[in-house]
Every structure is written in C-alpha cells, then in structure tokens.
Enzyme design. Structure first.
Site, PDB file in Angstrom:
ATOM      1  N   GLY A 178     -18.285  42.954   9.948  1.00 30.02           N
ATOM      2  CA  GLY A 178     -17.370  41.840  10.186  1.00 30.02           C
ATOM      3  C   GLY A 178     -16.011  42.350  10.602  1.00 30.02           C
ATOM      4  N   SER A 207      -8.515  44.235   8.825  1.00 24.71           N
ATOM      5  CA  SER A 207      -9.002  45.109   7.753  1.00 24.71           C
ATOM      6  C   SER A 207      -9.342  46.500   8.281  1.00 24.71           C
ATOM      7  CB  SER A 207     -10.209  44.487   7.053  1.00 24.71           C
ATOM      8  OG  SER A 207     -11.210  44.121   7.980  1.00 24.71           O
ATOM      9  N   ASP A 264     -17.990  41.948   5.035  1.00 25.33           N
ATOM     10  CA  ASP A 264     -17.051  40.844   5.249  1.00 25.33           C
ATOM     11  C   ASP A 264     -17.409  40.130   6.553  1.00 25.33           C
ATOM     12  OD1 ASP A 264     -14.886  39.176   4.733  1.00 25.33           O
ATOM     13  OD2 ASP A 264     -13.451  40.494   5.722  1.00 25.33           O
ATOM     14  N   GLY A 283     -17.887  35.318  16.610  1.00 27.23           N
ATOM     15  CA  GLY A 283     -17.347  34.499  15.526  1.00 27.23           C
ATOM     16  C   GLY A 283     -18.394  34.033  14.543  1.00 27.23           C
ATOM     17  N   HIS A 316     -15.844  41.192   0.162  1.00 27.65           N
ATOM     18  CA  HIS A 316     -14.668  40.330   0.280  1.00 27.65           C
ATOM     19  C   HIS A 316     -15.085  38.873   0.106  1.00 27.65           C
ATOM     20  CE1 HIS A 316     -10.929  38.877   2.647  1.00 27.65           C
ATOM     21  NE2 HIS A 316     -10.568  39.245   1.434  1.00 27.65           N
ATOM     22  N   ASP A 317     -14.120  38.039  -0.285  1.00 30.47           N
ATOM     23  CA  ASP A 317     -14.332  36.596  -0.468  1.00 30.47           C
ATOM     24  C   ASP A 317     -15.358  36.304  -1.556  1.00 30.47           C
ATOM     25  OD1 ASP A 317     -12.438  35.834   1.512  1.00 30.47           O
ATOM     26  OD2 ASP A 317     -13.910  36.258   3.066  1.00 30.47           O
ATOM     27  N   HIS A 327     -20.370  34.320   6.074  1.00 31.07           N
ATOM     28  CA  HIS A 327     -20.232  34.011   4.656  1.00 31.07           C
ATOM     29  C   HIS A 327     -21.239  32.987   4.146  1.00 31.07           C
ATOM     30  CE1 HIS A 327     -16.648  36.291   5.302  1.00 31.07           C
ATOM     31  NE2 HIS A 327     -16.233  36.140   4.066  1.00 31.07           N
TER      32      HIS A 327
END
Length: 211
Positions: free
Chosen positions: A43, A49, A138, A72, A166-167, A141
């Site tokens: 990602g 990042s 990442d 995307g 992450h997240d 999601h």
C-alpha cells in the site's frame, strides 16, 4: 537517533493519511528491524509512509520495496470520504497515485532506498521469494484485500523480524474492522507477538514459524 530533519519535513508534507506520531513509530520500527533484511510495504499511495521507511533504510543499509497497483483502494474512489480528485487520470478515468509517489520520493532524495513495484499485492506475492526484515501492511482495508496481503506476505517475515499493521481499531466506532480481525489472527497464530503500539499502528515480532 532522530529522523533527519529534511526527511521529516518531506514526510510531514507528503500527501497521505499517516499521523506524525504513527509515522515516527513506523520509522523507529524500520530502524530496529530493517537491518535484518529488506522492508516491504503493501500500500504505497503517494509515498508518505515510504519516506519514513526510506529514512530508516538509509540508516540501516536496508532497502524498501513498496507494492501498489496505484489505482486506489476502495476508500479513496469517487464518492468516498478520502477521494482526492487531483489523483484521477483523465485519460482513463481512474485513480493514479504513481506520479505523485514518484515526485514524493524524488523530492525526498530517496530513490536509491525506495523501490516501487506497480501491481496487485497478491500477484507480486506469488512471485516473491526474499526473506523480509519487516513487513508493513497498509493496503486495502476491507476483508478480502487485507486477508490476501497477510496470507501472501507474512510467511516471508524472518524470525526476529516484524509484521506491522496500520489502521487497527478495536472499537468499531473508530474505523473499519477488517485490519483488526487480521491483526488478531496474526496474534492468535502464535507466530507473532506484539511489541509496541502507537495510535492505530501495531508492531508485531515474529517469534515462531508459521502464520
């Protein structure tokens, strides 16, 4: 050691969604585990990042391989909250974050440390054979992409290396639950043990074979 000020400035001003405290925690994790082998990021988006990771790779003599199709993930498509219309390629009517990523990494002076692979994570994972010092997940999601990223890439993390998510939101009111469920799966496998937490960032260390 602190992140070099010019790279910290580049990371702060790059387009993306990584809060500063989490970015610095990512940088510290990459400094700790990058010397064990390459760092792989799933990602890329616009490279925010990757600047944190690239700064650590420069210090440790490592390298960052960042994988993204650059069209995307679901949450940045038109009609979604994180959509950025400036990233739409009018020739094809599709998202394309690759030019912005390239500009981010070039401006930061990290083209020697950060290698981009443009393609779907699962297709690249099927060809991958290199042991990783650190894996940062990442990408998409929702359930399917984050599961594919984990299953395709986590087996390549060496013992003593790190798997970073992450997240991660234990409370559904704070965010989507798919990454959290996969994070729990990693812990329940017995192969990974949590080492640190910063906001929604979780650093797990591989302590046993298997996933």
């Amino acid at each position: 050691m602190s992140m070099p000020p010019e790279l910290l400035h580049a990371a702060k001003h790059a387009k993306g969604f990584m809060p500063l405290a989490e970015g610095l925690a990512l940088y510290e994790a990459a400094r700790q585990y990058g010397a064990l082998g390459p760092i792989c990021e799933i990602g890329t988006y616009c490279g925010k990042s990757a600047v944190y990771l690239g700064a650590a790779a420069r210090e440790t003599g490592s390298v960052v391989v960042t994988v993204d199709h650059h069209r995307g993930s679901e949450e940045i498509q038109p009609g979604w909250a994180h959509h950025d219309p400036t990233l739409v390629d009018p020739r094809f009517g599709k998202m394309d974050s690759l030019p912005t990523f390239r500009a981010t990494i070039a401006s930061a002076g990290l083209e020697e440390e950060v290698i981009a692979i443009v393609g779907r994570s699962e297709r690249v994972a099927a060809l991958w054979n290199t042991t990783l010092g650190m894996l940062f997940i990442d990408g998409g999601h929702s359930e399917e992409p984050v599961t594919r990223d984990y299953e395709g890439w986590a087996p390549h993390v060496r013992e003593g290396g790190a798997l970073v998510f992450h997240d991660i939101y234990p409370d559904p009111a704070d965010g989507g639950q798919a990454p959290y469920r996969v994070y729990l799966r990693a812990l329940e496998s017995g192969a990974f043990q949590e080492k640190s937490v910063e906001g929604s960032l979780r650093v797990l260390e591989r302590v046993a074979p298997g996933i």
